[in-house]
Design a protein around this motif. Structure first.
Motif: not given
Lengths: 417, 299
Positions: A14, A17, A71-72, A75, A79, A96, A382-383, A386, B46-48, B261-266, B270
């Motif tokens: 964790l 994040c 892309q990873q 972000r 942030a 992303p 983005a989903k 994917q 949160w989307d990161g 990191f790909t979808l931004g669904e932080f 988590i």
């Protein structure tokens, strides 16, 4: 002991994040050192060298990485306030690292006042802007098609197909000779979409140029549109032996080797592949043609869109230097170096770029306005992309049916941004 | 020892509790507080990227229950953890018994078998990705020895890919388990073996009556390490298959990574990490309790 293990596990998972969300600057703020993060491996280096020569005393800290990894990482950097001054930003939405995604929370500097911003053709403005302001210096145009290894094609005695029926015959004949028509490396899942986009461009957009608008308005769906035809044709190509064996175990890198060395007659990819193929086979020549998705060549449309461009970190302490770099990228000199190194076409008319002769077909399609942007650039999140990428891998491995993948894409599309 | 005496001893030798304050503060600062802050985001959308996010209560967790991908990933994680634990320790124990014998090359073999564990996971994973490719060394070898019909798309076939990951992990870490077992084996006094041999017990009887009980601490450590490693497995999966084809090899860890990191669904990602943490904690606690009881019974 148990508690310690649990706590260590929690920490490991964790802490990554839990950083803050304020953007910061990449480097010191003396306007002498610029940090750049880019995905343009093999071309940005040349631009940076030329930029440094034109601006003596300037140091550039450049880092390049593959698109997935970039892309990873960008972000997290944005942030946590450790993002570089200048960074690769994709046009539009849907991934992303795209303009809308990064501009919305205020991480990108407004570049609307730059002289090149107003000169961008409308098709590029649409994807370089967010809420009417320009954030992305898009310098190049990329297209997708069938790229043939000219020497391998000549050796096989076959001719590049001009219609859908020809294409399937071509695939069968090529497979019969032991050199399959196209290399397909879909172990890397982003590759799965490329051939599909080439089919969708003609199948969906030749009949309905406004398909994207209808999708956005909820008047069309993937599952209820000619996307089903394109999906079906992708599988027909697979059945006809258009691709080498075991595409799911073949990486993007391995697929390049197959096409470059003539183990396949070509590859369905973006124009950027030509430079990569030439690196693996410097003596080879490669020609891109529209993938014939129907039997009526007059209906052919090629997917072509602004490629990834550059944005400036809104919190950069080297704003002047960052803008000087962006201005250089968008100048005729910078654009020429960039596009010639990438094998892409310039977005501004006065760039004087020498286009690779293998891209003559793409140039004609662009000139005749017979192109559509890459489909994902205007998707709401983005989903959708994917889901399509993993869904296509599942179709190829017999785990899913094309119709179910399209339905799942519809569900994700409707979920909105 | 009487319980009175135990109490007296503890009273005399145990340091005051506040001696632990500096260490606990540091632990709280670098581990507990960031983790708790991290957990907070599991209850947000949160989307990161966007500093403006909303607290959405348990929605991420309820979504997780209905998410097929998450359920599939949890199942893959359990399969990998169990398979890795059984195979890695089985192979590790056999290797340990082998290199603990009097063969001449035992020291060389110990180093050789432990060597893969010294290499970074990502490096071995990329190495195996090439070896297991359609035209890789494994298929070429099969061709070479006349078993061409056994050629497979090892990482591209959803039925095989997960087991290839297990194989790579076992290949890399069986030597690691072996080293711990060897240490355990060397602590068993030779006299016990000799006495048992004189009493006429065979190797199988000696293994179950002497080696297994006296090896109990080594077994506990090895099982703990391999089950935690198996549940958290990420590097090898990501490098070998990326979780594919489709979602055929996705584990909780790869899903956490992709969702964040790909979808931004932080927030959602988590929430998944919290679930993983709970699974690791419960599995290791249950296993530790069970094995500790075994150890006590054996000693």
């Amino acid at each position: 002991m148990k508690k310690i293990f649990a706590a260590i596990a929690a920490a490991t998972l964790l802490t990554a994040c839990s950083s803050g969300t304020k953007a910061g600057s990449g480097s010191g703020g003396d306007n002498k050192t610029l940090t750049i993060a880019s995905v343009d491996q093999g071309s940005i280096e040349k631009v940076v060298e030329a930029f440094k020569a034109a601006n003596p005393g300037v140091t550039v800290n450049l880092s390049t990485s593959g698109a997935d990894q970039y892309q990873q990482q960008i972000r997290t950097q944005l942030a946590s306030g450790t993002a570089p001054d200048v960074m690769t930003v994709w046009p539009g939405n849907g991934n992303p690292g795209a303009t809308y995604v990064i501009a919305k929370p205020g991480y990108l500097l407004d570049l609307s006042g730059q002289p090149w911003a107003s000169k961008l053709p409308d098709a590029f403005k649409k994807v370089a802007q967010y809420e009417g302001k320009t954030y992305n210096a898009v310098f190049g145009l990329n297209g997708i098609g069938a790229v043939y290894n000219d020497q391998a094609l000549t050796k096989s005695g076959l001719k590049a197909p001009g219609t859908w029926t020809d294409l399937l015959d071509f695939c069968r004949a090529a497979a019969g000779k032991g050199t399959p028509a196209f290399a397909l490396g879909i172990q890397d899942n982003w590759v799965t979409q490329i051939a599909l986009y080439a089919l969708v461009a003609t199948d969906v957009y030749s009949a309905d140029k406004d398909f994207d608008t209808k999708m956005a308005a909820g008047q069309a769906t993937f599952a209820g549109s000619p996307w089903t035809t394109a999906m079906d044709k992708y599988q027909q190509m697979n059945t006809a032996g258009c691709f080498q064996k075991n595409p799911l175990g073949t990486s993007y890198e391995a697929s390049q080797t197959l096409a470059a060395t003539g183990k396949t007659l070509g590859i369905i990819q973006g124009n950027w592949i030509i430079g990569l193929l030439k690196k693996k086979n410097p003596a080879g020549t490669f020609t891109m043609k529209a993938l014939p998705a129907t039997d009526d060549p007059a209906r052919f449309i090629m997917p072509a869109a602004a490629g990834a461009g550059y944005g400036v970190n809104a919190k950069t302490k080297n704003k002047d230097l960052a803008i000087t770099f962006i201005t250089y990228v968008m100048s005729p000199a910078g654009m020429k170096i960039f596009n010639e190194a990438q094998g892409s076409l310039p977005t501004l008319p006065d760039a004087g770029t020498a286009v690779d002769p293998g891209l003559a077909d793409l140039t004609t399609f662009v000139k005749d306005n017979r192109t559509v942007p890459f489909m994902d650039q205007l998707w709401p999140n983005a989903k959708v992309q994917q889901t399509m990428l993993s869904g296509l891998q599942e179709v190829f491995s017999g785990q899913a049916k094309p119709a179910d993948v399209l339905k799942d894409m519809d569900t994700d599309y409707k979920a909105g941004s | 020892m009487t319980s009175d005496r135990k109490k007296r001893l503890r009273g005399r030798t145990a340091p005051p509790w506040w001696f632990t304050v500096p260490a606990l503060s540091l632990f709280a600062f670098v581990v507990l507080v960031p983790s708790a802050r991290g957990v907070y985001y599991a209850f947000t959308d949160w989307d990161g990227l966007d500093p403006d996010f909303a607290v959405i209560g348990l929605r991420n967790f309820t979504e997780l229950l209905g998410d097929d991908d998450a359920r599939q990933a949890i199942w893959h994680t359990v399969l990998i953890a169990v398979a890795v634990t059984v195979l890695q320790n089985g192979v590790g124990l056999l290797l340990a018994l082998g290199v603990n014998s009097m063969i001449k090359t035992r020291n060389f073999l110990r180093v050789l078998l432990f060597a893969p564990a010294m290499i970074a996971q990502i490096v071995t994973a990329y190495l195996w990705r090439n070896l297991l490719g359609p035209d890789g060394a494994v298929n070429s070898l099969l061709d070479g020895i006349g078993l061409g019909s056994w050629r497979q798309d090892w990482l591209g076939d959803p039925k095989l890919a997960l087991w290839m990951i297990v194989l790579v992990v076992v290949w890399q870490y069986a030597g690691y388990s072996m080293v711990i077992f060897v240490a355990g084996l060397q602590s068993i006094p030779k006299e016990i073996y000799e006495a048992a041999a004189i009493d006429g017990s065979g190797p199988v009887r000696r293994f179950f009556s002497i080696v297994r009980p006296l090896l109990a601490p080594a077994i506990t450590i090895n099982l703990m390490l391999s089950i935690i490693g198996g549940i958290k497995l990420f590097d090898q999966v990501y490098a070998l298959t990326g979780g594919g084809p489709g979602h055929a090899t996705d584990t909780i860890s790869t899903l956490i990574y992709k969702d964040a990191f790909t979808l931004g669904e932080f927030g959602y990602s988590i929430a998944l990490a919290v679930v993983l943490t709970v699974i690791v904690a419960v599995a290791s606690a249950a296993q530790y309790t069970g094995l500790a009881r075994n150890e006590r019974a054996a000693s």
